[in-house]
Design a protein around this motif. Structure first.
Motif, short mmCIF file in Angstrom:
data_model
loop_
_atom_site.label_atom_id
_atom_site.label_comp_id
_atom_site.label_asym_id
_atom_site.label_seq_id
_atom_site.Cartn_x
_atom_site.Cartn_y
_atom_site.Cartn_z
N SER A 1 -47.02 23.73 46.13
CA SER A 1 -47.30 24.42 47.53
C SER A 1 -47.12 25.93 47.37
O SER A 1 -46.52 26.45 46.57
CB SER A 1 -46.41 23.67 48.53
OG SER A 1 -45.12 23.76 48.17
N GLY A 2 -47.72 26.49 48.55
CA GLY A 2 -47.59 27.80 48.75
C GLY A 2 -46.19 28.23 49.10
O GLY A 2 -45.18 27.47 49.22
N LEU A 3 -45.97 29.56 49.48
CA LEU A 3 -44.56 30.01 49.65
C LEU A 3 -44.06 29.48 51.06
O LEU A 3 -44.84 29.33 52.03
CB LEU A 3 -44.46 31.42 49.76
CG LEU A 3 -44.75 32.39 48.45
CD1 LEU A 3 -44.58 33.70 48.75
CD2 LEU A 3 -43.58 31.98 47.57
N ASP A 4 -42.76 29.13 50.94
CA ASP A 4 -42.39 28.56 52.47
C ASP A 4 -42.09 29.57 53.57
O ASP A 4 -41.97 30.56 53.04
CB ASP A 4 -40.82 28.00 52.13
CG ASP A 4 -40.29 27.06 53.33
OD1 ASP A 4 -40.73 27.44 54.32
OD2 ASP A 4 -39.62 26.27 53.00
#
Length: 179
Positions: free
Chosen positions: A26-29
């Motif tokens: 997933s991308g950055l939180d």
């Protein structure tokens, strides 16, 4: 010709199999995790307290939208923060045994209630149970000239201990801790 056809098929199969085996990340939180420890000097390996928390960001919103006054708040984003005391401590004048606790707060205009809760691994404050509170203390609120978009926890050295300072926007909440 037969070898060329076989090699071509193998290359195509290899290309598709590596794509099928690729891990999807997933991308950055949007509210990244952080750790705040005291003493803050990285050369001191024996810490007295450590908080692992996520850092929500205001992004044009007010603190009261994200952490409403008078309601239990998880003191960050995502999971409720975990605070570890490596030695027995006094927090806001109340004794706290060494151990790991969830950190909750109840925001207010002039003071915030700081809550150490024995139930760990809690998402938000949805499963918060008051009867699992170990200690509740009041912490003073002040205003700073520097505005912090991302919620942050830092420490300020004082005589006989430290103040754990929660900062967000222009709000600063100071929690006295002694060891």
């Amino acid at each position: 010709m037969k070898n060329l056809f076989t090699i071509t098929l193998m290359v195509i199969a290899l290309a598709f199999s590596s794509e099928a085996m690729a891990q999807k990340f997933s991308g950055l939180d949007k509210s990244p995790a952080d750790i705040s420890s005291y003493p803050t000097d990285y050369k001191v390996s024996e810490k007295l307290v450590r908080v692992t928390y996520s850092r929500p960001q205001l992004k044009g919103r007010s603190i009261s939208e994200l952490a409403p006054a008078g309601k239990v708040w998880r003191t960050g984003a995502n999971e409720a923060p975990e605070i570890i005391f490596y030695k027995d401590a006094t927090v806001g004048g109340k004794a706290v045994a060494a151990g790991t606790y969830s950190l909750f707060t109840i925001p207010g205009d002039k003071e915030w209630t700081i809550i150490l809760n024995k139930n760990l691994n809690q998402w938000g404050a949805y499963s918060y149970q008051e009867d699992a509170d170990v200690v509740r203390v009041s912490a003073s609120v002040s205003s700073a000239s520097e505005s912090l978009d991302a919620f942050s926890i830092a420490y300020k050295d004082v005589d006989n201990g430290t103040h754990m300072v929660l900062g967000w926007g222009n709000t600063r909440v100071s929690v006295p801790i002694t060891f």
